[in-house]
Every structure is written in structure tokens, then in C-alpha cells.
Design an enzyme around this catalytic site. Structure first.
Site, PDB file in Angstrom:
ATOM      1  N   ASP A  93      15.528  81.265 -15.238  1.00 39.89           N
ATOM      2  CA  ASP A  93      15.374  80.873 -16.448  1.00 39.89           C
ATOM      3  C   ASP A  93      17.024  79.850 -16.475  1.00 39.89           C
ATOM      4  O   ASP A  93      17.381  79.137 -16.259  1.00 39.89           O
ATOM      5  CB  ASP A  93      16.725  82.112 -17.556  1.00 39.89           C
ATOM      6  CG  ASP A  93      17.771  82.776 -16.221  1.00 39.89           C
ATOM      7  OD1 ASP A  93      18.506  82.048 -15.666  1.00 39.89           O
ATOM      8  OD2 ASP A  93      17.664  83.835 -15.767  1.00 39.89           O
ATOM      9  N   MET A  99      29.043  88.472 -19.271  1.00 34.63           N
ATOM     10  CA  MET A  99      27.831  88.017 -21.099  1.00 34.63           C
ATOM     11  C   MET A  99      29.142  89.140 -22.338  1.00 34.63           C
ATOM     12  O   MET A  99      28.910  89.803 -23.305  1.00 34.63           O
ATOM     13  CB  MET A  99      27.189  88.995 -20.806  1.00 34.63           C
ATOM     14  CG  MET A  99      25.990  87.968 -19.207  1.00 34.63           C
ATOM     15  SD  MET A  99      24.632  89.374 -19.671  1.00 34.63           S
ATOM     16  CE  MET A  99      24.888  90.528 -19.086  1.00 34.63           C
ATOM     17  N   THR A 152      27.110  87.072  -6.430  1.00 34.72           N
ATOM     18  CA  THR A 152      27.865  87.515  -8.218  1.00 34.72           C
ATOM     19  C   THR A 152      28.847  86.736  -8.680  1.00 34.72           C
ATOM     20  O   THR A 152      29.657  86.146  -8.060  1.00 34.72           O
ATOM     21  CB  THR A 152      28.249  88.879  -8.152  1.00 34.72           C
ATOM     22  OG1 THR A 152      27.625  89.473 -10.141  1.00 34.72           O
ATOM     23  CG2 THR A 152      29.107  89.353  -8.140  1.00 34.72           C
ATOM     24  N   ALA A 153      28.895  86.622  -9.795  1.00 37.48           N
ATOM     25  CA  ALA A 153      29.882  85.776 -10.886  1.00 37.48           C
ATOM     26  C   ALA A 153      31.225  86.048 -11.146  1.00 37.48           C
ATOM     27  O   ALA A 153      31.997  85.482 -10.334  1.00 37.48           O
ATOM     28  CB  ALA A 153      29.267  86.013 -12.714  1.00 37.48           C
ATOM     29  N   PRO A 203      25.998  81.883  -8.923  1.00 39.52           N
ATOM     30  CA  PRO A 203      26.513  81.528 -10.138  1.00 39.52           C
ATOM     31  C   PRO A 203      25.847  80.027  -9.628  1.00 39.52           C
ATOM     32  O   PRO A 203      26.271  79.454 -11.546  1.00 39.52           O
ATOM     33  CB  PRO A 203      27.905  80.989  -9.320  1.00 39.52           C
ATOM     34  CG  PRO A 203      28.284  80.467  -7.847  1.00 39.52           C
ATOM     35  CD  PRO A 203      27.106  81.613  -7.258  1.00 39.52           C
ATOM     36  N   LYS A 218      15.841  81.388 -22.261  1.00 41.24           N
ATOM     37  CA  LYS A 218      15.976  81.149 -23.640  1.00 41.24           C
ATOM     38  C   LYS A 218      16.936  79.679 -24.074  1.00 41.24           C
ATOM     39  O   LYS A 218      17.490  79.544 -22.478  1.00 41.24           O
ATOM     40  CB  LYS A 218      16.881  82.184 -23.866  1.00 41.24           C
ATOM     41  CG  LYS A 218      16.503  83.663 -24.450  1.00 41.24           C
ATOM     42  CD  LYS A 218      16.897  84.969 -24.221  1.00 41.24           C
ATOM     43  CE  LYS A 218      16.749  85.578 -24.259  1.00 41.24           C
ATOM     44  NZ  LYS A 218      17.644  86.423 -25.263  1.00 41.24           N
ATOM     45  N   GLU A 250      38.575  73.019  28.413  1.00 42.85           N
ATOM     46  CA  GLU A 250      37.646  73.697  26.545  1.00 42.85           C
ATOM     47  C   GLU A 250      37.019  72.654  27.192  1.00 42.85           C
ATOM     48  O   GLU A 250      35.663  73.044  26.445  1.00 42.85           O
ATOM     49  CB  GLU A 250      38.898  72.947  25.277  1.00 42.85           C
ATOM     50  CG  GLU A 250      37.845  72.956  24.477  1.00 42.85           C
ATOM     51  CD  GLU A 250      37.095  75.068  24.412  1.00 42.85           C
ATOM     52  OE1 GLU A 250      36.676  74.134  23.361  1.00 42.85           O
ATOM     53  OE2 GLU A 250      37.708  75.977  24.580  1.00 42.85           O
ATOM     54  N   GLY A 305      23.139  84.165 -10.722  1.00 47.31           N
ATOM     55  CA  GLY A 305      24.432  85.626  -9.579  1.00 47.31           C
ATOM     56  C   GLY A 305      23.455  86.661  -8.997  1.00 47.31           C
ATOM     57  O   GLY A 305      22.521  86.028  -7.863  1.00 47.31           O
ATOM     58  N   ASP A 306      23.513  87.416  -9.198  1.00 49.10           N
ATOM     59  CA  ASP A 306      22.627  88.746  -8.428  1.00 49.10           C
ATOM     60  C   ASP A 306      22.339  89.452  -8.631  1.00 49.10           C
ATOM     61  O   ASP A 306      21.903  89.561 -10.016  1.00 49.10           O
ATOM     62  CB  ASP A 306      23.588  89.936  -7.861  1.00 49.10           C
ATOM     63  CG  ASP A 306      23.452  90.722  -6.792  1.00 49.10           C
ATOM     64  OD1 ASP A 306      23.669  90.960  -5.506  1.00 49.10           O
ATOM     65  OD2 ASP A 306      22.524  91.154  -6.993  1.00 49.10           O
ATOM     66  N   PRO A 310      39.396  71.916  40.169  1.00 53.10           N
ATOM     67  CA  PRO A 310      40.301  73.357  40.751  1.00 53.10           C
ATOM     68  C   PRO A 310      40.844  74.258  39.979  1.00 53.10           C
ATOM     69  O   PRO A 310      41.019  75.329  40.977  1.00 53.10           O
ATOM     70  CB  PRO A 310      41.895  72.312  40.930  1.00 53.10           C
ATOM     71  CG  PRO A 310      41.195  70.758  40.511  1.00 53.10           C
ATOM     72  CD  PRO A 310      40.011  70.841  39.680  1.00 53.10           C
TER      73      PRO A 310
END
Length: 463
Positions: free
Chosen positions: A249, A384, A332-333, A226, A271, A22, A303-304, A43
Site C-alpha cells: 500500500d 490514525m 510498530t509506529a 515505519p 489508496k 585483546e 508498521g506491524d 608469557p
């Protein structure tokens, strides 16, 4: 031990690897990234190395002799036997062949760095064998920064360089290549438009130099995921590092913004409690204005952006104005919540349908019927919806969902303040009130296909 980093030309040269297990295979994988001829000396060979020989990608010699090092550019000794490795090292040194002896830094004439490979662009990171974990960490960061397609653009530039030297005046070449690698061609190539970028470069060469791109801006609506910055996609990081201005944001974690260029303008458009908010039409206007100035704009969304992110409204405004817009997806969340909880969103025999919905609506509109698709065998992810928890609970139970159906809530998922909550449906509102959850959370409700045992009383845990 001190060393000096350099690159060695391998075209038409041999690299000798002594060993058949390996460790030898690991070195073979490294050399396969080059155009060197590989000679395996052992070998017996393990299956992966046998396949390389069978495919003609390597040669095999059973016995170790001094001649295997005679014309080699370098050698790797990886038999796993300390005595044999030392003997092979002595043979290599006698033949003046620089070698790397695996796990024996005292016998190494050269060390193998961690590589960020964007052929023909290659970045080597080394610590002289003292801190391999650190070099891997640096490699990971660079992999995030550099587009996987960057090498293709560099290769194209190499092929076109004679044409540039012939058609573009010497005084304008630096500006031309800056345009290729920092301007529209680089951005177009990175988002998958290789043919478009190549045509633009060739047209510029034919015109004798880079075009004046004033007024040709570009906007990327980027999903920040997220919260945790290591959950961003490589493409998202790329757009942040290309951006001239970033509109973000309050849900975007400050650490995510640290991935942007230091000189990029950052504009908060979110906000805050007690502060004036930015209406969507104002956000649309400032994004459009920046793009019309020829800037590379990122609209950074948590998120997305395509999932309850109002991306459609912003894209429509940009396209109507003739501004190029790109959507970069993010985690996404719902996916982040399930990962934090260590549970799948769907599971055979329990839930084979996933519903993404929200308890909120546009200002002035009626609240949506968020539960209309819920049925046995579904998992509903409510975005939400904390303030609508009581209504959602009542609507689900009215549809026949068992009061003891499991509910999981991920609050501030992947952020420092993350909390995870598990409770039965019937006590959803009370459980959210107990932990003081008022906003940033995703609610996952599973309606199993079969009856489900009662869920214990609500419990919370910190991530």
C-alpha cells in the site's frame, strides 16, 4: 598486493596465535568457529584466553620458539609490539608457515576476511586490508539477506546426499535440489518448521524426486516497519526476497520494495487521494487468487501487521481456503516514534502502562472510545487519529488529564519527511494544524503519575 581467496581445511590441524591480549583474543574467536586446535603463545594470557585454556579449547605455551609454527596450518601474530611481531614473523617464515601480523599488512601472508557464517555455508568478504569499513557494510547486507537457519538446511542436505544419490535418478537431482533450496522446504525451514521441512525432503527422496507443488501457495503478512528499510527485520527481508508477488500500500516506502527480487511482481493495493481505493474484500480476493496459483505471496504492510493492520481479516480468509499464512512482525509506529524522539514509551515513576489505540473505526461504525483506558501513570499511543485530535484532547481533559500534560507527535516517522512535534495537550489540534499534519502520524500522550510542570509553547523540529 594481489591475493586469491580460498578456504583452508583445519580439521586435525593447529593454528598458532602469538600474543596474550585483546588482539589475540579476537583472532581466537575467529578460529573457534572452526575445528582447528589452537595454540596460544605468550608469557601471560588475558582472562578470556585463560578461560579457553581452562576449558581445554586451547593450549598455552609461554615461550616463542620456531617449533610453534612447524606443523601449523597458519599463524596469527598479535602482541602489539612492532619489534616482537617482526621477530615472530621471521620465525614463521623460516618454518614456512603463512601468518597474519595484526596491523602490519606488509608482513601478512594472509588476511582475515569478514565472514557471513551459516555453517557449513560460509561467505568470506575481503578487500586486502584496504577498505575494512566497506567489507563490514557488505557483511551486514548479506547477514540481512541470509536466514540465520540456512546453515542447518545445508547441513541436512549434506547428510541426505548419499540417500539422494541412491534414490533419485541423476537426471532429476538438479531439480530436486532446486526444490529443496528454492521451494517449500526452504520456506518452511526459514519460518521455523525444521522438522516439517526435513520430513518433506525425506518423503520426496523416498518417492524418487521433488513433488509437483502446483497449487500449494504460501502467504506472508509482512510488517515493513515505519518506513526506513534498515528497520525491517531479517525475516521480513527474507520473505521479500522469496516472494513471487508482493501486494503493498501507499505507506510502504519505495526503498523497502528494492529489497525484493527483481523479477517479483509488485501490485499496489492502497489508496491515493482522488483515486479509487481497494476495499478489503478485493484485497483478500487477489491475495487468495495468487496463493491458489502456487505463488509465494507477501502482503506488505507498514508498521506491524498485527497492530491496526487488519491482518486478522486476511488470515481468516486464507485459512478458510486452506492456504498457509504466516505473520511476520514489524516495528510498530509507537516504538519508532519513541525512538525518533529519544524518549521511552514507559518510565518508572511516570508511566508504567502503555496503551495502543486508534481514533478511527470501521466504515459505518461509531467512533471508538479511544481514551477509556487513560489514567495517571499511562502513555497512550494514538494511531490514525490526527483528524480526531480535538475529540481526543477534549475526552482526555474531561477524564482529568492536566491540560499541560506532554504530547509528542511523530509525523512520517523514519521517512525523509519526518517531523517531530512537542506540545501541551490543550493545544494539540492547533499545533497539528500549524505544521500541516493531516494523516501519517502517531500521537503519544503521557499522563504522569505525579504533577508535571507546564510544557513550553508548541515547537517543531525536523529529524
Amino acid at each position: 598486493m594481489k591475493s586469491f581467496p580460498m578456504f583452508i581445511r583445519t580439521t586435525g590441524r593447529c593454528v598458532t596465535i602469538v600474543g596474550g591480549g585483546e588482539q589475540a583474543a579476537q583472532k581466537a574467536r575467529l578460529i573457534l568457529k572452526t575445528d582447528a586446535r589452537i595454540l596460544l603463545v605468550a608469557p601471560e594470557l588475558e582472562p578470556e584466553l585463560q578461560a579457553l585454556v581452562a576449558e581445554g579449547r586451547a593450549r598455552h605455551q609461554h615461550r616463542l620458539t620456531p617449533e610453534v609454527f612447524a606443523d601449523a596450518a597458519m599463524g596469527f601474530i598479535a602482541t602489539g609490539c612492532p619489534a616482537f611481531d617482526a621477530s615472530a614473523h621471521a620465525l614463521a617464515r623460516a618454518m614456512r608457515c603463512p601468518v597474519n601480523v595484526v596491523d602490519r599488512p606488509d608482513l601478512c601472508d594472509l588476511t582475515t576476511p569478514a565472514l557471513v557464517d551459516r555453517d557449513p555455508v560460509v561467505i568470506a568478504i575481503g578487500s586486502e586490508g584496504t577498505a575494512p569499513v566497506l567489507t563490514r557494510e557488505i557483511k551486514t547486507r548479506l547477514e540481512e539477506m541470509l536466514s540465520p537457519s540456512l546453515g542447518g538446511l545445508a547441513a541436512l542436505a549434506g547428510r541426505l546426499r548419499p540417500m539422494v544419490n541412491a534414490r533419485v535418478p541423476r537426471s532429476q537431482r538438479r531439480a530436486f535440489w532446486a526444490w529443496v533450496f528454492k521451494g517449500t522446504p526452504r520456506a518452511t525451514w526459514a519460518r521455523g518448521g525444521e522438522r516439517e521441512a526435513a520430513q518433506a525432503i525425506k518423503s520426496a527422496i523416498a518417492s524418487g524426486g521433488a513433488p509437483n507443488e502446483a497449487g500449494h501457495g504460501h502467504v506472508a503478512l509482512v510488517g515493513a516497519g515505519p518506513g526506513a528499510r534498515d528497520l525491517l527485520t531479517l525475516r521480513a527481508v527474507e520473505r521479500l526476497q522469496e516472494a513471487d508477488v508482493i501486494f503493498y500500500d501507499r505507506l510502504v516506502d519505495p526503498e523497502v520494495l528494492e529489497l525484493a527480487r527483481r523479477d517479483a511482481e509488485r501490485v499496489f493495493v492502497g489508496k491515493h487521494v482522488g483515486a479509487h481505493s481497494w476495499p478489503q474484500d478485493r484485497i483478500n480476493a487477489v491475495i487468495l487468487a495468487a496463493a491458489r496459483q502456487g505463488k509465494r505471496v507477501v502482503r506488505l504492510k507498514s508498521g506491524d501487521p498485527g497492530v491496526f493492520g487488519r491482518a486478522g481479516e486476511e488470515i481468516a480468509v486464507l485459512r478458510a481456503a486452506g492456504i498457509a499464512a504466516e505473520l511476520v512482525p514489524g516495528i510498530t509506529a509507537a516504538s519508532a516514534a519513541a525512538a525518533a524522539l529519544g524518549e521511552p514509551l514507559t518510565e518508572r515513576g511516570i508511566s508504567d502502562t502503555l496503551i495502543l489505540t486508534t481514533g478511527m473505526s470501521r466504515e459505518g461504525a461509531a467512533l471508538p472510545d479511544s481514551t477509556r483506558h487513560a489514567a495517571p501513570g499511562t502513555t497512550s499511543a494514538f494511531y490514525m487519529s490526527v483528524r480526531q485530535a480535538a475529540r481526543i484532547r477534549d475526552d482526555l481533559m474531561a477524564r482529568g488529564m492536566p491540560p499541560q500534560a506532554p504530547v509528542r507527535v511523530a509525523i512520517e516517522v523514519s521517512k525523509p519527511g519526518e517531523h517531530l512535534l512537542t506540545c501541551p495537550l490543550v493545544s494539540l489540534e492547533e499545533s497539528l494544524q500549524e505544521v500541516g499534519c493531516k494523516g501519517c502520524a502517531v500521537i503519544l500522550v503521557t499522563w504522569p503519575e505525579a504533577a508535571v510542570p507546564a510544557v513550553p509553547a508548541a515547537e517543531t523540529c525536523a529529524a
